[in-house]
Design an enzyme around this catalytic site. Structure first.
Site, PDB file in Angstrom:
ATOM      1  N   ASN A  34     -28.675  44.997 -17.073  1.00 15.79           N
ATOM      2  CA  ASN A  34     -28.866  46.304 -16.245  1.00 15.79           C
ATOM      3  C   ASN A  34     -27.653  46.991 -15.821  1.00 15.79           C
ATOM      4  O   ASN A  34     -27.356  48.183 -15.077  1.00 15.79           O
ATOM      5  CB  ASN A  34     -29.445  46.203 -14.887  1.00 15.79           C
ATOM      6  CG  ASN A  34     -28.861  45.415 -13.758  1.00 15.79           C
ATOM      7  OD1 ASN A  34     -27.630  44.992 -13.819  1.00 15.79           O
ATOM      8  ND2 ASN A  34     -29.703  45.136 -12.723  1.00 15.79           N
ATOM      9  N   SER A  36     -25.175  46.628 -13.641  1.00 15.94           N
ATOM     10  CA  SER A  36     -25.141  46.906 -12.451  1.00 15.94           C
ATOM     11  C   SER A  36     -23.534  46.393 -11.934  1.00 15.94           C
ATOM     12  O   SER A  36     -22.818  46.878 -11.186  1.00 15.94           O
ATOM     13  CB  SER A  36     -25.922  45.846 -11.413  1.00 15.94           C
ATOM     14  OG  SER A  36     -25.872  44.709 -11.913  1.00 15.94           O
ATOM     15  N   ILE A  54     -33.388  41.791 -15.468  1.00 18.83           N
ATOM     16  CA  ILE A  54     -34.430  40.604 -15.703  1.00 18.83           C
ATOM     17  C   ILE A  54     -35.614  40.439 -15.108  1.00 18.83           C
ATOM     18  O   ILE A  54     -36.427  39.840 -15.626  1.00 18.83           O
ATOM     19  CB  ILE A  54     -33.584  39.527 -15.164  1.00 18.83           C
ATOM     20  CG1 ILE A  54     -32.858  39.326 -13.942  1.00 18.83           C
ATOM     21  CG2 ILE A  54     -32.162  39.281 -16.303  1.00 18.83           C
ATOM     22  CD1 ILE A  54     -32.442  38.369 -13.132  1.00 18.83           C
ATOM     23  N   TYR A 139     -24.643  32.927  -1.574  1.00 23.13           N
ATOM     24  CA  TYR A 139     -24.441  33.200  -3.202  1.00 23.13           C
ATOM     25  C   TYR A 139     -24.725  31.719  -3.628  1.00 23.13           C
ATOM     26  O   TYR A 139     -25.403  31.466  -4.729  1.00 23.13           O
ATOM     27  CB  TYR A 139     -22.860  33.581  -3.545  1.00 23.13           C
ATOM     28  CG  TYR A 139     -22.620  33.047  -4.948  1.00 23.13           C
ATOM     29  CD1 TYR A 139     -23.134  33.713  -6.085  1.00 23.13           C
ATOM     30  CD2 TYR A 139     -21.535  32.217  -5.440  1.00 23.13           C
ATOM     31  CE1 TYR A 139     -22.969  33.165  -7.322  1.00 23.13           C
ATOM     32  CE2 TYR A 139     -21.229  31.964  -6.666  1.00 23.13           C
ATOM     33  CZ  TYR A 139     -21.997  32.545  -7.656  1.00 23.13           C
ATOM     34  OH  TYR A 139     -21.791  32.115  -8.965  1.00 23.13           O
ATOM     35  N   GLY A 278     -12.729  31.427   5.621  1.00 22.99           N
ATOM     36  CA  GLY A 278     -13.693  30.605   6.096  1.00 22.99           C
ATOM     37  C   GLY A 278     -14.577  29.949   4.566  1.00 22.99           C
ATOM     38  O   GLY A 278     -14.677  30.689   3.795  1.00 22.99           O
TER      39      GLY A 278
HETATM   40  N1  LIG Z   1     -16.822  33.930 -13.205  1.00 17.32           N
HETATM   41  C1  LIG Z   1     -16.949  32.911 -12.669  1.00 17.32           C
HETATM   42  O1  LIG Z   1     -15.733  32.277 -12.295  1.00 17.32           O
HETATM   43  C2  LIG Z   1     -18.205  31.887 -12.141  1.00 17.32           C
HETATM   44  C3  LIG Z   1     -18.081  30.949 -11.927  1.00 17.32           C
HETATM   45  C4  LIG Z   1     -19.354  30.205 -11.658  1.00 17.32           C
HETATM   46  C5  LIG Z   1     -20.456  30.658 -11.935  1.00 17.32           C
HETATM   47  N2  LIG Z   1     -20.554  31.839 -12.765  1.00 17.32           N
HETATM   48  C6  LIG Z   1     -21.610  32.468 -12.855  1.00 17.32           C
HETATM   49  O2  LIG Z   1     -21.642  32.951 -14.172  1.00 17.32           O
HETATM   50  C7  LIG Z   1     -22.423  34.154 -14.291  1.00 17.32           C
HETATM   51  C8  LIG Z   1     -21.452  35.287 -14.908  1.00 17.32           C
HETATM   52  O3  LIG Z   1     -20.681  35.602 -14.088  1.00 17.32           O
HETATM   53  P1  LIG Z   1     -19.629  36.559 -14.751  1.00 17.32           P
HETATM   54  O4  LIG Z   1     -18.258  36.251 -13.911  1.00 17.32           O
HETATM   55  O5  LIG Z   1     -19.700  37.028 -15.917  1.00 17.32           O
HETATM   56  O6  LIG Z   1     -20.296  37.947 -13.773  1.00 17.32           O
HETATM   57  P2  LIG Z   1     -20.320  39.532 -13.953  1.00 17.32           P
HETATM   58  O7  LIG Z   1     -20.728  40.092 -12.965  1.00 17.32           O
HETATM   59  O8  LIG Z   1     -19.314  39.758 -15.001  1.00 17.32           O
HETATM   60  O9  LIG Z   1     -21.569  39.609 -15.223  1.00 17.32           O
HETATM   61  C9  LIG Z   1     -23.026  39.378 -14.595  1.00 17.32           C
HETATM   62  C10 LIG Z   1     -23.851  40.534 -15.388  1.00 17.32           C
HETATM   63  O10 LIG Z   1     -25.036  40.384 -15.018  1.00 17.32           O
HETATM   64  C11 LIG Z   1     -25.652  41.695 -14.918  1.00 17.32           C
HETATM   65  N3  LIG Z   1     -26.686  41.705 -13.898  1.00 17.32           N
HETATM   66  C12 LIG Z   1     -26.845  41.266 -12.749  1.00 17.32           C
HETATM   67  N4  LIG Z   1     -27.950  41.560 -12.441  1.00 17.32           N
HETATM   68  C13 LIG Z   1     -28.702  41.766 -13.171  1.00 17.32           C
HETATM   69  C14 LIG Z   1     -30.387  41.974 -13.450  1.00 17.32           C
HETATM   70  N5  LIG Z   1     -31.054  42.164 -12.341  1.00 17.32           N
HETATM   71  N6  LIG Z   1     -30.521  42.217 -14.529  1.00 17.32           N
HETATM   72  C15 LIG Z   1     -29.950  42.636 -15.707  1.00 17.32           C
HETATM   73  N7  LIG Z   1     -28.581  42.295 -15.616  1.00 17.32           N
HETATM   74  C16 LIG Z   1     -28.112  41.953 -14.434  1.00 17.32           C
HETATM   75  C17 LIG Z   1     -24.420  42.544 -14.500  1.00 17.32           C
HETATM   76  O11 LIG Z   1     -24.351  43.992 -14.812  1.00 17.32           O
HETATM   77  C18 LIG Z   1     -23.278  42.024 -15.125  1.00 17.32           C
HETATM   78  O12 LIG Z   1     -22.997  42.465 -16.651  1.00 17.32           O
HETATM   79  C19 LIG Z   1     -23.169  34.658 -13.147  1.00 17.32           C
HETATM   80  O13 LIG Z   1     -24.478  34.006 -13.066  1.00 17.32           O
HETATM   81  C20 LIG Z   1     -22.111  33.625 -12.098  1.00 17.32           C
HETATM   82  O14 LIG Z   1     -22.787  33.460 -10.676  1.00 17.32           O
HETATM   83  C21 LIG Z   1     -19.472  32.707 -12.379  1.00 17.32           C
END
Ligand SMILES: NC(=O)c1ccc[n+]([C@@H]2O[C@H](COP(=O)([O-])OP(=O)(O)OC[C@H]3O[C@@H](n4cnc5c(N)ncnc54)[C@H](O)[C@@H]3O)[C@@H](O)[C@H]2O)c1
Length: 319
Positions: A34, A36, A54, A139, A278
């Site tokens: 989306n 976001s 989603i 989170y 924290g």
């Molecule tokens: N980057 C890290 O170090 C890290 C570490 C642990 C876990 N994660 C997990 O990995 C995943 C990806 O992380 P990232 O760093 O790429 O984040 P990011 O914010 O770059 O990517 C998340 C994507 O999901 C999309 N999104 C969010 N809500 C949505 C919805 N309701 N419908 C459709 N699209 C939606 C956003 O637009 C974005 O493109 C996440 O689930 C995050 O919790 C990331």
């Protein structure tokens, strides 16, 4: 064999790199995002893009998909403390809708982005998947709730699922890299100092019980992470929810990261010591033994200077 995959969150950092790897492996990819926190240009060429949520996955999901790789989520720890409802709604509510859509469409394989934040303050190091889970932020709690949801789905409805608990994802893969806004991850923040976009880097606490007093984290290259996702698709077994940590198994302190950025960029990188935050554990390092055993996965790009160099090349390209 070529298959068709739905990648939620494939316009974001990790999702775009994994989508690109799937395409390079000859698969058909649909990205559902989306936008976001993601970027339209983050969607790899060759993927079909659906700009959507989603929570509406049922509109697009059908039995032609072999699996869903689920990255879509909000992931800012600080924001989750201020607005927990936003995290329960999107991460938990969104995944509940996605799982229902998968059930209805008979898509029975899932790879989910879980996180080291599900563990909270570790009881021992390196962290194993059997260690207690006590997240210190909404989170982390929302991600743990999804893991529990997936366990139930696998038992009750035969889903084959793998949750990958990432530690600190870093680096870039070609055109695809990290652009969170606001940025909260250490390596891109230090690189912003090297680019002159930030005057100094804040070091939150230098009196931890670690060799140099600063927090130690396990940095994993995003391309290594992507390879684990492809292996997880093959390892997923109907009725089983497999949980695997993904990390290098070795930690680097905040000061070691800053020093590495100095070496890679040639910039002096001024630092300012600030109060501890924290909920920041002193050391977070993964045991990736389960990923070795069950996925046959080992990180190939564990060298911190290499990880930083890839992130630096991406940061310079994106300005
Ligand atoms: N980057 C890290 O170090 C890290 C570490 C642990 C876990 N994660 C997990 O990995 C995943 C990806 O992380 P990232 O760093 O790429 O984040 P990011 O914010 O770059 O990517 C998340 C994507 O999901 C999309 N999104 C969010 N809500 C949505 C919805 N309701 N419908 C459709 N699209 C939606 C956003 O637009 C974005 O493109 C996440 O689930 C995050 O919790 C990331």
């Amino acid at each position: 064999m070529s298959a068709k995959y739905l990648v939620t969150g494939g316009a974001g950092y990790v999702g775009s790199v994994v989508a690109q790897h799937l395409i390079e492996a000859g698969h058909e990819v649909t990205v559902l995002d989306n936008l976001s926190t993601g970027f339209r240009e983050g969607v790899p060429a060759g993927a079909t893009f659906i700009e959507g949520d989603i929570r509406d996955a049922a509109k697009w999901l059908d039995s032609s998909y072999a699996a869903v790789l689920h990255f879509a989520a909000f992931s800012q720890v600080g924001e989750s403390v201020a607005k927990p409802e936003k995290y329960w709604d999107n991460n938990v509510g969104g995944t509940m809708a996605l799982l229902a859509a998968m059930r209805d469409a008979h898509v029975r394989t899932l790879v989910f982005s879980s996180t080291a934040a599900t563990y909270g303050e570790p009881v021992s190091t390196p962290i194993k998947e059997t260690d207690p889970t006590a997240p210190t932020s909404p989170y982390g709690a929302s991600k743990l709730a999804v893991d529990h949801m997936i366990t139930g789905e696998a038992k009750a409805h035969g889903l084959g699922a793998v949750s990958l608990r990432y530690f600190n994802v870093a680096g870039a893969y070609g055109e695809f890299g990290e652009r969170h806004d606001p940025e909260s991850h250490l390596i891109p923040l230090v690189l912003q100092v090297a680019q002159g976009r930030r005057e100094a880097i804040s070091v939150f606490g230098d009196d931890y019980a670690t060799p140099d007093g600063t927090c130690v984290r396990d940095y994993i290259h995003v391309a290594d992470l992507a390879e684990a996702h492809l292996r997880a698709l093959d390892a997923a077994t109907p009725g089983e929810h497999l949980i695997c940590n993904l990390g290098n198994g070795s930690g680097f302190s905040v000061r070691e990261v800053i020093e590495t950025v100095r070496q890679v960029t040639g910039h002096p990188i001024p630092e300012v010591v600030a109060a501890r935050r924290g909920g920041d554990p002193a050391v977070l390092v993964a045991s990736a033994a389960t990923a070795h055993e069950r996925l046959g996965w080992r990180p190939a790009r564990a060298d911190l200077a290499g990880i930083v160099a890839d992130a630096w090349a991406f940061a310079q390209r994106k300005g």
